[in-house]
Scaffold this motif. Structure first.
Motif, PDB file in Angstrom:
ATOM      1  N   LYS A 100       0.825  -1.211   0.000  1.00 48.65           N
ATOM      2  CA  LYS A 100       0.000   0.000   0.000  1.00 48.65           C
ATOM      3  C   LYS A 100       0.856   1.258   0.000  1.00 48.65           C
ATOM      4  CE  LYS A 100      -4.036  -1.971   2.337  1.00 48.65           C
ATOM      5  NZ  LYS A 100      -4.869  -1.942   3.578  1.00 48.65           N
ATOM      6  N   LYS A 101       1.971   1.215   0.711  1.00 48.78           N
ATOM      7  CA  LYS A 101       2.831   2.388   0.820  1.00 48.78           C
ATOM      8  C   LYS A 101       3.681   2.606  -0.430  1.00 48.78           C
ATOM      9  CE  LYS A 101       3.181   2.004   5.852  1.00 48.78           C
ATOM     10  NZ  LYS A 101       4.071   1.760   7.009  1.00 48.78           N
ATOM     11  N   THR A 102       3.940   1.541  -1.187  1.00 46.08           N
ATOM     12  CA  THR A 102       4.825   1.651  -2.342  1.00 46.08           C
ATOM     13  C   THR A 102       4.086   1.676  -3.678  1.00 46.08           C
ATOM     14  OG1 THR A 102       5.098  -0.758  -2.410  1.00 46.08           O
ATOM     15  CG2 THR A 102       6.697   0.491  -1.122  1.00 46.08           C
ATOM     16  N   GLY A 103       2.760   1.589  -3.636  1.00 48.66           N
ATOM     17  CA  GLY A 103       1.996   1.652  -4.879  1.00 48.66           C
ATOM     18  C   GLY A 103       1.855   0.332  -5.602  1.00 48.66           C
ATOM     19  N   ALA A 104       2.231  -0.772  -4.956  1.00 44.46           N
ATOM     20  CA  ALA A 104       2.083  -2.098  -5.567  1.00 44.46           C
ATOM     21  C   ALA A 104       0.714  -2.670  -5.203  1.00 44.46           C
ATOM     22  CB  ALA A 104       3.192  -3.029  -5.090  1.00 44.46           C
ATOM     23  N   SER A 105       0.076  -3.302  -6.162  1.00 43.43           N
ATOM     24  CA  SER A 105      -1.246  -3.859  -5.913  1.00 43.43           C
ATOM     25  C   SER A 105      -1.155  -5.294  -5.404  1.00 43.43           C
ATOM     26  CB  SER A 105      -2.090  -3.818  -7.196  1.00 43.43           C
ATOM     27  OG  SER A 105      -1.488  -4.603  -8.219  1.00 43.43           O
ATOM     28  N   VAL A 106      -2.134  -5.671  -4.608  1.00 39.29           N
ATOM     29  CA  VAL A 106      -2.236  -7.041  -4.105  1.00 39.29           C
ATOM     30  C   VAL A 106      -3.521  -7.635  -4.668  1.00 39.29           C
ATOM     31  CG1 VAL A 106      -2.411  -8.510  -2.070  1.00 39.29           C
ATOM     32  CG2 VAL A 106      -0.993  -6.443  -2.000  1.00 39.29           C
ATOM     33  N   PRO A 107      -3.429  -8.509  -5.666  1.00 42.19           N
ATOM     34  CA  PRO A 107      -4.634  -9.042  -6.309  1.00 42.19           C
ATOM     35  C   PRO A 107      -5.464  -9.909  -5.379  1.00 42.19           C
ATOM     36  CG  PRO A 107      -2.667 -10.169  -7.119  1.00 42.19           C
ATOM     37  CD  PRO A 107      -2.188  -9.040  -6.274  1.00 42.19           C
ATOM     38  N   GLY A 108      -6.753  -9.982  -5.662  1.00 39.15           N
ATOM     39  CA  GLY A 108      -7.658 -10.760  -4.828  1.00 39.15           C
ATOM     40  C   GLY A 108      -7.293 -12.229  -4.758  1.00 39.15           C
ATOM     41  N   TRP A 109      -6.795 -12.776  -5.862  1.00 39.80           N
ATOM     42  CA  TRP A 109      -6.444 -14.203  -5.857  1.00 39.80           C
ATOM     43  C   TRP A 109      -5.315 -14.497  -4.870  1.00 39.80           C
ATOM     44  CZ3 TRP A 109      -1.452 -15.364  -6.780  1.00 39.80           C
ATOM     45  CH2 TRP A 109      -0.679 -14.498  -7.586  1.00 39.80           C
ATOM     46  N   LEU A 110      -4.415 -13.508  -4.681  1.00 43.30           N
ATOM     47  CA  LEU A 110      -3.313 -13.706  -3.746  1.00 43.30           C
ATOM     48  C   LEU A 110      -3.833 -13.714  -2.308  1.00 43.30           C
ATOM     49  CD1 LEU A 110      -0.227 -14.039  -3.472  1.00 43.30           C
ATOM     50  CD2 LEU A 110      -0.082 -11.548  -3.203  1.00 43.30           C
ATOM     51  N   ALA A 111      -4.737 -12.794  -2.018  1.00 43.73           N
ATOM     52  CA  ALA A 111      -5.339 -12.763  -0.685  1.00 43.73           C
ATOM     53  C   ALA A 111      -6.068 -14.074  -0.404  1.00 43.73           C
ATOM     54  CB  ALA A 111      -6.298 -11.582  -0.574  1.00 43.73           C
ATOM     55  N   HIS A 112      -6.732 -14.604  -1.420  1.00 44.30           N
ATOM     56  CA  HIS A 112      -7.466 -15.858  -1.254  1.00 44.30           C
ATOM     57  C   HIS A 112      -6.516 -17.010  -0.931  1.00 44.30           C
ATOM     58  CE1 HIS A 112     -10.715 -18.718  -1.696  1.00 44.30           C
ATOM     59  NE2 HIS A 112      -9.998 -19.411  -2.562  1.00 44.30           N
ATOM     60  N   ARG A 113      -5.320 -17.013  -1.543  1.00 45.22           N
ATOM     61  CA  ARG A 113      -4.351 -18.087  -1.295  1.00 45.22           C
ATOM     62  C   ARG A 113      -3.963 -18.152   0.187  1.00 45.22           C
ATOM     63  NH1 ARG A 113      -1.075 -19.683  -5.821  1.00 45.22           N
ATOM     64  NH2 ARG A 113      -2.424 -19.666  -7.659  1.00 45.22           N
ATOM     65  N   PHE A 114      -3.883 -16.984   0.824  1.00 51.67           N
ATOM     66  CA  PHE A 114      -3.405 -16.936   2.209  1.00 51.67           C
ATOM     67  C   PHE A 114      -4.550 -16.803   3.227  1.00 51.67           C
ATOM     68  CE2 PHE A 114       0.346 -15.851  -0.208  1.00 51.67           C
ATOM     69  CZ  PHE A 114       1.351 -16.535   0.472  1.00 51.67           C
ATOM     70  N   ASN A 115      -5.759 -16.775   2.740  1.00 51.40           N
ATOM     71  CA  ASN A 115      -6.906 -16.627   3.628  1.00 51.40           C
ATOM     72  C   ASN A 115      -6.970 -17.792   4.623  1.00 51.40           C
ATOM     73  OD1 ASN A 115      -9.314 -15.605   4.686  1.00 51.40           O
ATOM     74  ND2 ASN A 115     -10.541 -16.880   3.303  1.00 51.40           N
ATOM     75  N   GLY A 116      -7.071 -17.451   5.905  1.00 55.63           N
ATOM     76  CA  GLY A 116      -7.188 -18.467   6.940  1.00 55.63           C
ATOM     77  C   GLY A 116      -5.873 -19.030   7.442  1.00 55.63           C
ATOM     78  N   LEU A 117      -4.744 -18.493   6.968  1.00 56.82           N
ATOM     79  CA  LEU A 117      -3.443 -19.035   7.359  1.00 56.82           C
ATOM     80  C   LEU A 117      -2.689 -18.130   8.319  1.00 56.82           C
ATOM     81  CD1 LEU A 117      -2.143 -20.466   3.933  1.00 56.82           C
ATOM     82  CD2 LEU A 117      -3.205 -21.697   5.844  1.00 56.82           C
ATOM     83  N   GLY A 118      -3.397 -17.180   8.920  1.00 52.47           N
ATOM     84  CA  GLY A 118      -2.730 -16.234   9.807  1.00 52.47           C
ATOM     85  C   GLY A 118      -2.028 -16.889  10.981  1.00 52.47           C
ATOM     86  N   ASP A 119      -2.558 -18.012  11.448  1.00 56.49           N
ATOM     87  CA  ASP A 119      -1.963 -18.708  12.591  1.00 56.49           C
ATOM     88  C   ASP A 119      -1.305 -20.023  12.177  1.00 56.49           C
ATOM     89  OD1 ASP A 119      -2.888 -16.762  14.417  1.00 56.49           O
ATOM     90  OD2 ASP A 119      -4.876 -17.696  14.432  1.00 56.49           O
ATOM     91  N   ASP A 120      -0.955 -20.107  10.908  1.00 50.54           N
ATOM     92  CA  ASP A 120      -0.355 -21.344  10.389  1.00 50.54           C
ATOM     93  C   ASP A 120       0.865 -20.985   9.539  1.00 50.54           C
ATOM     94  OD1 ASP A 120       0.261 -23.808   9.359  1.00 50.54           O
ATOM     95  OD2 ASP A 120      -1.760 -24.278   8.641  1.00 50.54           O
ATOM     96  N   PRO A 121       1.963 -20.590  10.200  1.00 50.75           N
ATOM     97  CA  PRO A 121       3.131 -20.123   9.444  1.00 50.75           C
ATOM     98  C   PRO A 121       3.763 -21.200   8.567  1.00 50.75           C
ATOM     99  CG  PRO A 121       3.662 -20.376  11.775  1.00 50.75           C
ATOM    100  CD  PRO A 121       2.177 -20.508  11.654  1.00 50.75           C
ATOM    101  N   ARG A 122       3.685 -22.450   8.959  1.00 51.05           N
ATOM    102  CA  ARG A 122       4.308 -23.508   8.166  1.00 51.05           C
ATOM    103  C   ARG A 122       3.603 -23.664   6.818  1.00 51.05           C
ATOM    104  NH1 ARG A 122       6.646 -29.211  10.374  1.00 51.05           N
ATOM    105  NH2 ARG A 122       7.401 -30.013   8.382  1.00 51.05           N
ATOM    106  N   THR A 123       2.267 -23.701   6.843  1.00 56.96           N
ATOM    107  CA  THR A 123       1.530 -23.794   5.581  1.00 56.96           C
ATOM    108  C   THR A 123       1.694 -22.512   4.774  1.00 56.96           C
ATOM    109  OG1 THR A 123      -0.096 -25.259   6.617  1.00 56.96           O
ATOM    110  CG2 THR A 123      -0.727 -24.232   4.526  1.00 56.96           C
ATOM    111  N   SER A 124       1.717 -21.366   5.446  1.00 59.12           N
ATOM    112  CA  SER A 124       1.920 -20.092   4.743  1.00 59.12           C
ATOM    113  C   SER A 124       3.227 -20.109   3.963  1.00 59.12           C
ATOM    114  CB  SER A 124       1.940 -18.932   5.741  1.00 59.12           C
ATOM    115  OG  SER A 124       0.677 -18.744   6.321  1.00 59.12           O
ATOM    116  N   GLU A 125       4.256 -20.698   4.556  1.00 58.13           N
ATOM    117  CA  GLU A 125       5.552 -20.754   3.888  1.00 58.13           C
ATOM    118  C   GLU A 125       5.494 -21.632   2.639  1.00 58.13           C
ATOM    119  OE1 GLU A 125       9.526 -22.652   5.429  1.00 58.13           O
ATOM    120  OE2 GLU A 125       9.358 -20.600   6.191  1.00 58.13           O
TER     121      GLU A 125
END
Length: 306
Positions: free
Chosen positions: A227-252
């Motif tokens: 957000k600070k650098t002007g780069a966009s984060v597409p919705g599909w990327l957010a969907h990939r990581f949805n629900g993994l906030g407390d699962d760093p191993r799967t996030s990796e």
């Protein structure tokens, strides 16, 4: 099986046409220093074309950056590139840093305008008596030594640029001052990169435009930075990581898959140079490079072991 995947399987076997470089940031503590050097040693055998070491906002890591770069020169087979900015320093002070890099054996500088000490999102103001623009800094670097000079590029336009014409004028000024390569801000939609390269070439700018790739080690962190650098984060990327906030191993694991998909797609479309923002976390980057076809250089591995 698609024609692309067949081509990739054979063309990237050994990756003789692929070049990579890695960015690290200087350590702020003994523990971070151990992690940094572990990352450097992990990636060194891949024989990158260079490795860069960042410079904190407001020049806050000037001494640590210099110490890290000097150690890379003295203790590894790598070619270091030191980041340098215009902020919070006079021309004389910056020139002293440039000369110190030359004396330390550094022959590549990543020249940036830099962010205010208050951080991204704050209004930039040139230091009184300092360099006002990156182009001014590049010209000074080139006058002091025969450095290779890399500069930044923004596939989705710098957040302060009023237009694409203004954006390209800034890049052209840096090239006219002596820049030899541009490294892009990270992006997740490859179309942004290719449209940007088309704009740059149409403007008569011919230096290499190397895509900057960031593995998403923290989706929340990368989203905030984007957000600070002007780069966009597409919705599909957010969907990939949805629900993994407390699962760093799967996030990796997901981060490795996402970055691998991106670089393989870029390679399919003819991109041969990649710059990885490692975040001082080497395993993800190592895995991605392995999928690109890169393998450890035996000569480098022998030197590391020695």
């Amino acid at each position: 099986m698609s024609e692309h995947s067949i081509d990739r399987r054979f063309r990237l076997n050994g990756a003789s046409d692929i070049s990579v470089s890695f960015e690290f940031f200087p350590p702020k503590s003994e523990k971070m220093e151990q992690r940094l050097w572990s990352s450097i040693k992990r990636l060194e055998p891949l024989a990158p074309s260079f490795v860069s070491v960042t410079y904190g906002a407001g020049g806050s890591t000037r001494e640590r950056t210099h110490a890290t770069v000097s150690r890379i020169v003295n203790e590894t087979c790598l070619k270091p590139a030191a980041h340098l900015t215009c902020v919070d320093a006079t021309k004389e002070e910056v020139n002293e840093v440039i000369q110190a890099y030359w004396d330390a054996g550094v022959r590549h500088i990543v020249a940036l305008r830099g962010d205010p000490a208050a951080g991204l999102g704050e209004k930039y103001a040139p230091h009184e008596g300092g360099y006002r623009t990156t182009a001014d800094l590049v010209a000074s670097i080139r006058s002091i030594g025969d450095f290779e000079v890399s500069v930044s590029a923004y596939p989705e336009k710098h957040p302060e640029s009023p237009s694409w014409d203004a954006e390209l004028d800034v890049l052209k000024a840096k090239v006219d001052a002596g820049a030899t390569r541009a490294i892009t801000q990270f992006f997740f939609d490859n179309d942004h990169y290719f449209r940007y390269v088309d704009r740059v070439r149409s403007a008569g700018i011919t230096i290499p435009i190397v895509p900057g790739i960031v593995p998403v080690t923290s989706f929340k962190g990368i989203s905030g930075f984007a957000k600070k650098t002007g780069a966009s984060v597409p919705g599909w990327l957010a969907h990939r990581f949805n629900g993994l906030g407390d699962d760093p191993r799967t996030s990796e694991l997901v981060a490795a898959a996402v970055a691998a998909e991106q670089v393989m797609s870029l390679a399919d479309d003819g991109v041969e140079d990649f710059h990885f923002y490692t975040m001082n976390k080497a395993d993800l980057v190592y895995a991605i490079c392995h999928m690109l076809g890169l393998r450890e250089n035996r000569k480098v591995r022998t030197s590391v072991a020695a």
